[in-house]
Design a protein around this motif. Structure first.
Motif, short mmCIF file in Angstrom:
data_model
loop_
_atom_site.label_atom_id
_atom_site.label_comp_id
_atom_site.label_asym_id
_atom_site.label_seq_id
_atom_site.Cartn_x
_atom_site.Cartn_y
_atom_site.Cartn_z
N VAL A 126 0.87 -1.19 0.00
CA VAL A 126 0.00 0.00 0.00
C VAL A 126 0.91 1.23 0.00
O VAL A 126 1.72 1.41 0.91
CB VAL A 126 -0.92 0.03 1.25
CG1 VAL A 126 -1.73 1.33 1.29
CG2 VAL A 126 -1.86 -1.18 1.26
N PRO A 127 0.78 2.09 -1.03
CA PRO A 127 1.67 3.26 -1.10
C PRO A 127 1.19 4.41 -0.25
O PRO A 127 0.03 4.79 -0.29
CB PRO A 127 1.59 3.65 -2.58
CG PRO A 127 0.22 3.22 -3.02
CD PRO A 127 -0.14 2.01 -2.18
N LYS A 128 2.10 4.96 0.55
CA LYS A 128 1.83 6.18 1.33
C LYS A 128 2.99 7.14 1.13
O LYS A 128 4.12 6.70 0.97
CB LYS A 128 1.68 5.88 2.82
CG LYS A 128 2.96 5.44 3.55
CD LYS A 128 3.83 6.56 4.07
CE LYS A 128 5.30 6.21 3.88
NZ LYS A 128 6.24 7.23 4.23
N THR A 129 2.74 8.39 1.12
CA THR A 129 3.78 9.40 1.32
C THR A 129 3.21 10.78 1.03
O THR A 129 2.46 10.95 0.06
CB THR A 129 5.05 9.20 0.46
OG1 THR A 129 5.89 10.35 0.62
CG2 THR A 129 4.78 9.03 -1.01
N ILE A 130 3.57 11.73 1.88
CA ILE A 130 3.15 13.10 1.60
C ILE A 130 3.84 13.61 0.34
O ILE A 130 3.37 14.54 -0.29
CB ILE A 130 3.42 14.06 2.78
CG1 ILE A 130 4.92 14.21 3.06
CG2 ILE A 130 2.68 13.60 4.03
CD1 ILE A 130 5.23 15.42 3.93
N ARG A 170 -8.74 10.52 3.68
CA ARG A 170 -9.45 9.48 4.44
C ARG A 170 -10.08 8.47 3.49
O ARG A 170 -10.05 7.26 3.72
CB ARG A 170 -10.56 10.11 5.29
CG ARG A 170 -10.03 10.97 6.41
CD ARG A 170 -11.17 11.62 7.16
NE ARG A 170 -10.66 12.75 7.94
CZ ARG A 170 -11.39 13.53 8.70
NH1 ARG A 170 -12.68 13.31 8.81
NH2 ARG A 170 -10.85 14.52 9.36
N VAL A 171 -10.66 8.99 2.40
CA VAL A 171 -11.33 8.10 1.45
C VAL A 171 -10.29 7.27 0.68
O VAL A 171 -10.44 6.05 0.53
CB VAL A 171 -12.23 8.91 0.48
CG1 VAL A 171 -12.79 8.01 -0.62
CG2 VAL A 171 -13.36 9.59 1.25
N LEU A 172 -9.22 7.92 0.23
CA LEU A 172 -8.20 7.19 -0.53
C LEU A 172 -7.55 6.10 0.34
O LEU A 172 -7.39 4.95 -0.08
CB LEU A 172 -7.13 8.16 -1.05
CG LEU A 172 -6.04 7.56 -1.93
CD1 LEU A 172 -6.62 6.87 -3.17
CD2 LEU A 172 -5.02 8.62 -2.36
N ALA A 173 -7.21 6.46 1.57
CA ALA A 173 -6.59 5.49 2.48
C ALA A 173 -7.55 4.33 2.75
O ALA A 173 -7.15 3.15 2.77
CB ALA A 173 -6.20 6.18 3.79
N THR A 174 -8.81 4.65 2.94
CA THR A 174 -9.80 3.60 3.21
C THR A 174 -9.94 2.68 2.00
O THR A 174 -9.96 1.44 2.14
CB THR A 174 -11.17 4.26 3.54
OG1 THR A 174 -10.99 5.05 4.73
CG2 THR A 174 -12.25 3.22 3.77
N ARG A 175 -9.98 3.27 0.81
CA ARG A 175 -10.12 2.42 -0.40
C ARG A 175 -8.87 1.57 -0.62
O ARG A 175 -8.96 0.42 -1.02
CB ARG A 175 -10.42 3.30 -1.62
CG ARG A 175 -11.78 4.01 -1.53
CD ARG A 175 -12.01 4.86 -2.75
NE ARG A 175 -12.40 4.07 -3.92
CZ ARG A 175 -12.24 4.49 -5.18
NH1 ARG A 175 -11.69 5.66 -5.44
NH2 ARG A 175 -12.61 3.71 -6.19
N PHE A 176 -7.70 2.15 -0.34
CA PHE A 176 -6.46 1.37 -0.48
C PHE A 176 -6.48 0.17 0.49
O PHE A 176 -6.13 -0.96 0.11
CB PHE A 176 -5.23 2.24 -0.19
CG PHE A 176 -4.72 3.04 -1.37
CD1 PHE A 176 -5.27 2.91 -2.63
CD2 PHE A 176 -3.65 3.92 -1.21
CE1 PHE A 176 -4.78 3.64 -3.72
CE2 PHE A 176 -3.15 4.65 -2.28
CZ PHE A 176 -3.72 4.51 -3.53
N GLY A 177 -6.89 0.42 1.73
CA GLY A 177 -6.93 -0.67 2.72
C GLY A 177 -7.93 -1.74 2.32
O GLY A 177 -7.66 -2.95 2.40
N LEU A 178 -9.09 -1.30 1.87
CA LEU A 178 -10.14 -2.23 1.41
C LEU A 178 -9.63 -3.10 0.26
O LEU A 178 -9.70 -4.34 0.31
CB LEU A 178 -11.36 -1.40 0.96
CG LEU A 178 -12.45 -2.11 0.15
CD1 LEU A 178 -13.26 -3.04 1.04
CD2 LEU A 178 -13.38 -1.10 -0.51
N MET A 237 0.76 -3.93 -5.83
CA MET A 237 0.54 -2.73 -4.99
C MET A 237 -0.80 -2.13 -5.40
O MET A 237 -1.10 -2.06 -6.61
CB MET A 237 1.66 -1.72 -5.23
CG MET A 237 1.52 -0.43 -4.45
SD MET A 237 2.75 0.82 -4.93
CE MET A 237 1.89 1.64 -6.29
N VAL A 238 -1.60 -1.70 -4.44
CA VAL A 238 -2.83 -1.00 -4.80
C VAL A 238 -2.46 0.40 -5.30
O VAL A 238 -1.46 0.98 -4.86
CB VAL A 238 -3.85 -0.91 -3.63
CG1 VAL A 238 -4.43 -2.27 -3.31
CG2 VAL A 238 -3.22 -0.28 -2.39
N ALA A 239 -3.26 0.90 -6.23
CA ALA A 239 -2.92 2.18 -6.87
C ALA A 239 -4.19 2.90 -7.27
O ALA A 239 -5.21 2.25 -7.51
CB ALA A 239 -2.06 1.91 -8.11
#
Ligand SMILES: Nc1ncnc2c1ncn2[C@@H]1O[C@H](COP(=O)(O)OP(=O)(O)O)[C@@H](O)[C@H]1O
Ligand SMILES: O=P(O)(O)OC[C@H]1O[C@](O)(COP(=O)(O)O)[C@@H](O)[C@@H]1O
Ligand SMILES: [Mg+2]
Length: 342
Positions: free
Chosen positions: A122-126, A284-292, A306-308
């Protein structure tokens, strides 16, 4: 099925929202459970685990940071620790590991995957510099915070007829500088992708005051550098993980600018405030959809992926492709600022 999760690298708003989404999807949709490893890869090497269930992820949607903690571990320790990590994953009965991180964490994830460990990244980064996804969560929040801060600097700069330089995060990519600068109407944006010329910066500043304007706002990525031979920038060497240690490019540019133009310059370094606090609704929505979707991918056996975000849809891309290069700001996007700067 049991899913293992960890959060690696610099934290960002939305990590907790991913953890909540993974746990809720695993439990509600599949009757599966989740175990978290603390402090990034260190938790796997040290067998530092905590079960994650629905009560544990209550109220996490809006909370910044990561309840699992994050840390950096020397890459050699990861490579030497393959056997140990397999043992720990087996001991906890983990079927699929979901590492949530930036290019470093995901490079380690891609390597583990190539060694046969089932992984969904799952990609994260500011910084928004992960290739293969249109956006990463954390970026929208960082841009919103930076925009708000730059908005506030306009009025005080005008009152004093000053140049205000704002240093934002962005080690290799200038996405935060570009978007916050555009959103807040900055007169100058400097990113790591295009080394800056101090002469041109001085001309822009002088010309703007000559045209009767009362202030200049410049946004500069922390990773920006001057064109070779134009002005010195202190060398901070490398840290223990091989990252370049920054020495304050905005401050140094400001000193040189003041010396050359005679205009009063002030510098604001936004720093970690860009990474703190609650995520925006978009993140919040993007993070939730990535986790889902990472949890769905794990259950459907789509490992090594990787989810994208592609447009408005969540896609899967091979981890190895996603980490092959960084997504920096293309010249065409930098070119779009021309009409609005100066
Ligand atoms: N090339 C690599 N090979 C193996 N592990 C790596 C590599 N690069 C980074 N890592 C691991 O991932 C961790 C996080 O990487 P880092 O670049 O600090 O953050 P991010 O994941 O946010 O990019 C590092 O501390 C290290 O343990
Ligand atoms: O928290 P630290 O160790 O000071 O790291 C700062 C770096 O982390 C970031 O905030 C995010 O980078 P990553 O997503 O690659 O971790 C960069 O913008 C910044 O250079
Ligand atoms: Mg990194």
């Amino acid at each position: 099925m049991r899913i293992g999760v960890l959060t690696g690298g610099g934290d960002c708003p939305g990590l907790n929202a991913v953890l909540r989404a993974v746990v809720r999807t695993a439990e509600k949709q599949y009757g599966s459970d989740v175990v978290g490893f603390r402090n990034g890869w260190r938790g796997l090497l040290d067998d530092d685990a905590m079960p994650l269930d629905r009560p544990m992820v209550h109220n996490l949607l809006t909370r910044g940071g990561t309840i699992l903690g994050s840390a950096r571990v020397a890459p050699e320790k990861i490579r030497d620790g393959l056997g140990r990590m397999r043992e720990v994953l087996d001991a906890h009965g983990v079927d699929v590991l979901v590492p949530i991180g930036g290019e470093g964490t995901l490079t380690a994830a891609a390597w583990l995957s190539s060694e046969g460990v089932p992984v969904v990244g799952v990609p994260k980064t500011i910084d928004n510099d992960i290739d293969g996804t249109d956006l990463t969560f954390g970026f929208d929040t960082a841009v919103s915070i930076a925009t708000d801060m730059i908005d506030r600097l306009h009025t005080t700069a005008e009152s004093h007829q000053r140049v205000l330089l704002v240093e934002v995060m962005g080690r290799h990519a200038g996405w935060i500088a570009l978007n916050s600068g555009m959103a807040a109407g900055a007169h100058l944006m400097i990113t790591p992708e295009e080394p800056f010329d101090i002469e041109e910066v001085c001309e822009l500043v002088t010309a703007r005051f000559e045209r009767g304007h009362r202030h200049v706002i410049g946004v500069i990525s922390e990773g920006a550098t001057p064109k070779p031979g134009t002005m010195p920038l202190r060398d901070g060497g490398l840290d223990e993980f091989g990252h370049r240690r920054f020495t304050g490019v905005a401050q140094q540019l400001g000193e040189e600018l003041e010396r050359r133009t005679g205009k009063e310059v002030r510098t604001t370094v936004l720093g970690h405030v860009q990474r703190g606090g609650t995520p925006t609704s978009f993140d919040r929505v993007l993070a939730t959809r990535f986790g889902l979707h990472a949890t769905i991918a794990a259950h459907e056996g789509h490992v090594g992926q990787m989810v994208a975000l592609h447009g408005t849809e969540i896609a899967l891309v091979p981890l190895a492709d996603a980490v092959a290069r960084l997504k920096t700001v293309p010249p065409s996007r930098l070119g779009e600022t021309t009409a609005f700067t100066g």
